[in-house]
Every structure is written in C-alpha cells, then in structure tokens.
Design a protein around this motif. Structure first.
Motif, PDB file in Angstrom:
ATOM      1  N   GLY A 174      30.010  16.414  39.517  1.00 12.63           N
ATOM      2  CA  GLY A 174      31.256  17.170  39.453  1.00 12.63           C
ATOM      3  C   GLY A 174      31.275  18.474  40.213  1.00 12.63           C
ATOM      4  N   MET A 175      30.363  18.671  41.150  1.00  6.36           N
ATOM      5  CA  MET A 175      30.332  19.912  41.919  1.00  6.36           C
ATOM      6  C   MET A 175      31.076  19.774  43.236  1.00  6.36           C
ATOM      7  SD  MET A 175      26.477  21.418  41.316  1.00  6.36           S
ATOM      8  CE  MET A 175      26.663  22.599  42.671  1.00  6.36           C
ATOM      9  N   GLY A 176      31.620  20.884  43.705  1.00  3.95           N
ATOM     10  CA  GLY A 176      32.306  20.923  44.981  1.00  3.95           C
ATOM     11  C   GLY A 176      32.184  22.307  45.577  1.00  3.95           C
ATOM     12  N   VAL A 177      32.895  22.546  46.683  1.00  7.10           N
ATOM     13  CA  VAL A 177      32.859  23.849  47.332  1.00  7.10           C
ATOM     14  C   VAL A 177      34.263  24.175  47.833  1.00  7.10           C
ATOM     15  CG1 VAL A 177      32.214  22.883  49.586  1.00  7.10           C
ATOM     16  CG2 VAL A 177      31.634  25.257  49.051  1.00  7.10           C
ATOM     17  N   THR A 178      34.653  25.439  47.720  1.00  9.01           N
ATOM     18  CA  THR A 178      35.978  25.871  48.145  1.00  9.01           C
ATOM     19  C   THR A 178      35.971  26.191  49.642  1.00  9.01           C
ATOM     20  OG1 THR A 178      35.607  28.223  47.780  1.00  9.01           O
ATOM     21  CG2 THR A 178      36.301  26.910  45.876  1.00  9.01           C
ATOM     22  N   SER A 179      37.143  26.470  50.188  1.00 10.62           N
ATOM     23  CA  SER A 179      37.247  26.827  51.603  1.00 10.62           C
ATOM     24  C   SER A 179      36.533  28.134  51.910  1.00 10.62           C
ATOM     25  CB  SER A 179      38.723  26.936  52.003  1.00 10.62           C
ATOM     26  OG  SER A 179      39.377  27.913  51.211  1.00 10.62           O
ATOM     27  N   THR A 184      31.994  25.132  43.034  1.00  6.64           N
ATOM     28  CA  THR A 184      32.744  24.825  41.823  1.00  6.64           C
ATOM     29  C   THR A 184      32.016  23.718  41.066  1.00  6.64           C
ATOM     30  OG1 THR A 184      34.109  23.184  42.994  1.00  6.64           O
ATOM     31  CG2 THR A 184      34.953  25.437  42.862  1.00  6.64           C
ATOM     32  N   PRO A 185      31.967  23.821  39.731  1.00 12.46           N
ATOM     33  CA  PRO A 185      32.341  24.966  38.899  1.00 12.46           C
ATOM     34  C   PRO A 185      31.593  26.237  39.341  1.00 12.46           C
ATOM     35  CG  PRO A 185      31.855  23.050  37.543  1.00 12.46           C
ATOM     36  CD  PRO A 185      31.412  22.718  38.919  1.00 12.46           C
ATOM     37  N   ARG A 186      32.123  27.364  38.916  1.00 14.72           N
ATOM     38  CA  ARG A 186      31.587  28.638  39.399  1.00 14.72           C
ATOM     39  C   ARG A 186      30.139  28.847  39.000  1.00 14.72           C
ATOM     40  NH1 ARG A 186      31.643  33.992  37.518  1.00 14.72           N
ATOM     41  NH2 ARG A 186      32.696  33.343  35.619  1.00 14.72           N
ATOM     42  N   LYS A 187      29.770  28.428  37.796  1.00 15.86           N
ATOM     43  CA  LYS A 187      28.385  28.585  37.351  1.00 15.86           C
ATOM     44  C   LYS A 187      27.570  27.376  37.799  1.00 15.86           C
ATOM     45  CE  LYS A 187      28.809  32.613  35.546  1.00 15.86           C
ATOM     46  NZ  LYS A 187      28.107  33.755  36.164  1.00 15.86           N
ATOM     47  N   SER A 188      27.264  27.372  39.079  1.00 13.60           N
ATOM     48  CA  SER A 188      26.519  26.288  39.717  1.00 13.60           C
ATOM     49  C   SER A 188      25.616  26.893  40.780  1.00 13.60           C
ATOM     50  CB  SER A 188      27.474  25.288  40.382  1.00 13.60           C
ATOM     51  OG  SER A 188      28.408  24.749  39.469  1.00 13.60           O
ATOM     52  N   VAL A 189      24.567  26.164  41.128  1.00  6.95           N
ATOM     53  CA  VAL A 189      23.692  26.597  42.211  1.00  6.95           C
ATOM     54  C   VAL A 189      23.226  25.396  43.012  1.00  6.95           C
ATOM     55  CG1 VAL A 189      22.836  28.654  41.002  1.00  6.95           C
ATOM     56  CG2 VAL A 189      21.599  26.503  40.803  1.00  6.95           C
ATOM     57  N   THR A 190      22.888  25.644  44.268  1.00  4.80           N
ATOM     58  CA  THR A 190      22.159  24.672  45.077  1.00  4.80           C
ATOM     59  C   THR A 190      20.874  25.354  45.534  1.00  4.80           C
ATOM     60  OG1 THR A 190      23.213  25.343  47.149  1.00  4.80           O
ATOM     61  CG2 THR A 190      24.262  23.556  45.903  1.00  4.80           C
ATOM     62  N   ALA A 191      19.874  24.560  45.856  1.00  2.00           N
ATOM     63  CA  ALA A 191      18.609  25.142  46.302  1.00  2.00           C
ATOM     64  C   ALA A 191      17.777  24.086  47.008  1.00  2.00           C
ATOM     65  CB  ALA A 191      17.835  25.715  45.110  1.00  2.00           C
ATOM     66  N   ILE A 192      16.799  24.560  47.758  1.00  2.00           N
ATOM     67  CA  ILE A 192      15.828  23.690  48.409  1.00  2.00           C
ATOM     68  C   ILE A 192      14.447  24.027  47.848  1.00  2.00           C
ATOM     69  CG2 ILE A 192      15.397  25.220  50.375  1.00  2.00           C
ATOM     70  CD1 ILE A 192      15.316  22.648  52.125  1.00  2.00           C
ATOM     71  N   ILE A 193      13.645  23.009  47.620  1.00  2.00           N
ATOM     72  CA  ILE A 193      12.289  23.161  47.100  1.00  2.00           C
ATOM     73  C   ILE A 193      11.326  22.535  48.100  1.00  2.00           C
ATOM     74  CG2 ILE A 193      10.676  22.460  45.283  1.00  2.00           C
ATOM     75  CD1 ILE A 193      13.082  22.338  43.383  1.00  2.00           C
ATOM     76  N   GLY A 194      10.280  23.251  48.468  1.00  2.00           N
ATOM     77  CA  GLY A 194       9.277  22.704  49.369  1.00  2.00           C
ATOM     78  C   GLY A 194       8.147  22.033  48.604  1.00  2.00           C
ATOM     79  N   LEU A 195       7.671  20.914  49.127  1.00  2.86           N
ATOM     80  CA  LEU A 195       6.524  20.214  48.562  1.00  2.86           C
ATOM     81  C   LEU A 195       5.374  20.293  49.559  1.00  2.86           C
ATOM     82  CD1 LEU A 195       8.317  17.078  47.076  1.00  2.86           C
ATOM     83  CD2 LEU A 195       7.520  19.107  45.850  1.00  2.86           C
ATOM     84  N   VAL A 196       4.308  20.933  49.134  1.00  4.67           N
ATOM     85  CA  VAL A 196       3.159  21.213  49.983  1.00  4.67           C
ATOM     86  C   VAL A 196       1.976  20.372  49.517  1.00  4.67           C
ATOM     87  CG1 VAL A 196       1.583  23.041  50.764  1.00  4.67           C
ATOM     88  CG2 VAL A 196       3.995  23.565  50.325  1.00  4.67           C
ATOM     89  N   PRO A 197       1.221  19.766  50.412  1.00  2.00           N
ATOM     90  CA  PRO A 197       0.045  18.993  49.997  1.00  2.00           C
ATOM     91  C   PRO A 197      -0.931  19.848  49.190  1.00  2.00           C
ATOM     92  CG  PRO A 197       0.542  18.593  52.300  1.00  2.00           C
ATOM     93  CD  PRO A 197       1.425  19.727  51.865  1.00  2.00           C
ATOM     94  N   LYS A 198      -1.532  19.255  48.168  1.00  2.54           N
ATOM     95  CA  LYS A 198      -2.477  20.002  47.333  1.00  2.54           C
ATOM     96  C   LYS A 198      -3.657  20.523  48.126  1.00  2.54           C
ATOM     97  CE  LYS A 198      -1.652  17.915  42.804  1.00  2.54           C
ATOM     98  NZ  LYS A 198      -2.222  17.061  41.729  1.00  2.54           N
ATOM     99  N   THR A 199      -3.984  19.881  49.209  1.00  3.86           N
ATOM    100  CA  THR A 199      -5.111  20.325  50.030  1.00  3.86           C
ATOM    101  C   THR A 199      -4.806  21.607  50.775  1.00  3.86           C
ATOM    102  OG1 THR A 199      -4.311  18.877  51.804  1.00  3.86           O
ATOM    103  CG2 THR A 199      -6.028  18.000  50.354  1.00  3.86           C
ATOM    104  N   ASP A 200      -3.516  21.937  50.871  1.00  5.83           N
ATOM    105  CA  ASP A 200      -3.114  23.177  51.523  1.00  5.83           C
ATOM    106  C   ASP A 200      -3.548  24.346  50.648  1.00  5.83           C
ATOM    107  OD1 ASP A 200      -1.428  25.397  52.566  1.00  5.83           O
ATOM    108  OD2 ASP A 200      -0.571  23.788  53.777  1.00  5.83           O
ATOM    109  N   ASP A 201      -3.841  25.468  51.271  1.00 12.05           N
ATOM    110  CA  ASP A 201      -4.304  26.616  50.497  1.00 12.05           C
ATOM    111  C   ASP A 201      -3.175  27.440  49.912  1.00 12.05           C
ATOM    112  OD1 ASP A 201      -3.296  27.807  52.732  1.00 12.05           O
ATOM    113  OD2 ASP A 201      -5.143  28.826  53.327  1.00 12.05           O
ATOM    114  N   VAL A 202      -1.937  26.960  50.081  1.00 15.55           N
ATOM    115  CA  VAL A 202      -0.795  27.648  49.485  1.00 15.55           C
ATOM    116  C   VAL A 202      -0.398  26.917  48.224  1.00 15.55           C
ATOM    117  CG1 VAL A 202       1.608  28.345  49.762  1.00 15.55           C
ATOM    118  CG2 VAL A 202       0.037  28.501  51.679  1.00 15.55           C
ATOM    119  N   ALA A 203      -0.611  27.533  47.088  1.00 18.31           N
ATOM    120  CA  ALA A 203      -0.245  26.922  45.815  1.00 18.31           C
ATOM    121  C   ALA A 203       1.210  27.221  45.517  1.00 18.31           C
ATOM    122  CB  ALA A 203      -1.126  27.460  44.697  1.00 18.31           C
ATOM    123  N   ALA A 204       1.755  26.462  44.567  1.00 19.74           N
ATOM    124  CA  ALA A 204       3.125  26.733  44.142  1.00 19.74           C
ATOM    125  C   ALA A 204       3.171  28.096  43.473  1.00 19.74           C
ATOM    126  CB  ALA A 204       3.580  25.661  43.171  1.00 19.74           C
TER     127      ALA A 204
END
Length: 237
Positions: A174-179, A184-204
């Motif tokens: 039920g989400m959308g976006v205005t011009s 919409t609805p106003r209390k909504s968010v979008t986001a991107i999450i990165g997935l990094v291999p565990k062997t990488d030295d950057v932890a979550a």
C-alpha cells in the motif's frame, strides 16, 4: 518478494522523546509520552516488503532487470564491499496519520506532536525488525549486513524513491509516492541494505548516529541504544 508483517508490542519511549525534541526537557511529563505511544500502538498496521539483488559495487549499480544506478558518494561508499543489496520498504499504515490529524483538529496539540514522534519511532522499529530477519536469512549464506541507508541521507537524492518503491514492490503493502516525492502513507520509509561476505573485514555495524553521514541532523543527540526495560511502554504502569 518477502513480506514482513508483525505486531508492534511496544514503542521505545526514549526514541519517542528524542524524535519529539525532548532530550533537553527531562522533566516533561512521562505519562503523556506513554499515552502517545499507546495511542499509536492501537492504530498502527506495520508492514514491510523487500527484495534482494546482486550488486556491482565498482559502479554502484543494483543489478535488477532494469539496472538501478545509485547516485551519491555516501551511499556508494557505504556499499563499497557489498556483493548483494536488499531494497526494503516499511509503513505503519494510513490510520496512524488520520488519527494524528484528528487529534490536531480536536486541539490536542501536545499529544498529537508526541503521537507523530511515536509513529516515527514505530516505523524505525519495524525497519529494525526487517534487518533482524535479514540477519537470520543471510548469515547461513555467508553474509553480514551493513546498516540500512535511506534516500535523503548524505548526498543520495530522494528522486530515486520511485525506483526504490518499484524494486521493493512496495505497492503490495500500500505504499506510493507523491509528485513532490513524499512517501505515502506519510509514516513510511525505504532503504537499501548491503550484504558483505563474512570473509570481508567489514562487519555489520550497529545502526548508530556515529556512522550516519548526516552530521547536521536534528536528531543527532545520542547514539542508538537498545530498548531499556523501564522505558518500554508497559500497560501496567
């Protein structure tokens, strides 16, 4: 498309106070803040949707059927070691804003402002829940998660919201976006999450103001903290 439907059992009182700008008002009536949280719990309809995509970190491109190039140095730096990304969308429904608007109309201004802050907290808690689900699903596949990054953070322009909704299949919840690019609805968010291999030295990293690329944010008053038992809405108090 994984969907995330869950009931909100509580709303973090400390976070609600922070979003309401009350960190410098320690004597503000706690009862009113708890009432605002309780009212949002009654009407919130938390929903989420997300999709996983391969990611070309060198060029900052989400490898969807129609490739999605990320604009902005902050978000591409944040995802520089990701092999996959998740595009997510979260909302707590239209009834929340309708109830807040009703309280304003009835002259309950303080409560309405606090309810708005509680609703923002609720959306973030639902997004936190999706992150936990992602952790469980992808840990067994050898990935760790980097904290979510939303359009409008740093130099990532909000003009990408239409693609974010498309790639997360947010219309299914039920989400959308205005011009003017407001979700919409106003209390909504979008986001991107990165997935990094565990062997990488950057932890979550834990979601925290410490890592946020927006140093002038009005809410940068303290790092994110876990829920504290005596600050969780308790119907018995």
């Amino acid at each position: 498309m994984p969907k995330y439907n869950t009931a909100l059992m509580s709303i973090d009182i400390k976070e609600t106070r922070r979003y309401a700008g009350l960190n410098k008002a320690p004597d503000f009536n706690k009862k009113t803040v708890k009432e605002a949280c309780r009212e949002i719990l009654y009407v919130a309809e938390p929903r989420g949707s997300w999709e996983v995509y391969d990611y070309d970190a060198q060029n900052g491109i989400v490898l969807a059927t129609v490739p999605f190039k990320l604009e902005g140095k902050k978000v591409t730096q944040h995802l520089c070691r990701a092999q996959k990304v998740i595009i997510m969308a979260v909302t707590i429904g239209e009834a929340v804003e309708e109830e807040i608007a009703r309280r304003f109309k009835d002259g309950e201004y303080t409560l309405a402002v606090l309810m708005d802050a509680a609703a923002t907290t609720a959306v973030e808690q639902v997004a936190d829940g999706i992150e936990k689900a992602v952790d469980q699903k992808f840990a067994v596949q050898g990935f760790v998660r980097r904290w979510r990054f939303s359009p409008g953070y740093g130099d990532w322009p909000i003009e990408c919201q239409t693609r974010m909704l498309e790639l997360s299949q947010a219309d299914k919840i039920g989400m959308g976006v205005t011009s003017s690019l407001m979700l919409t609805p106003r209390k909504s968010v979008t986001a991107i999450i990165g997935l990094v291999p565990k062997t990488d030295d950057v932890a979550a990293e834990k979601q925290s103001c410490k890592f946020c690329p927006k140093p002038d944010c009005n809410f940068r008053t303290r790092p994110f903290e876990p829920l504290v038992n005596d600050e969780i809405l308790d119907e018995g108090k």
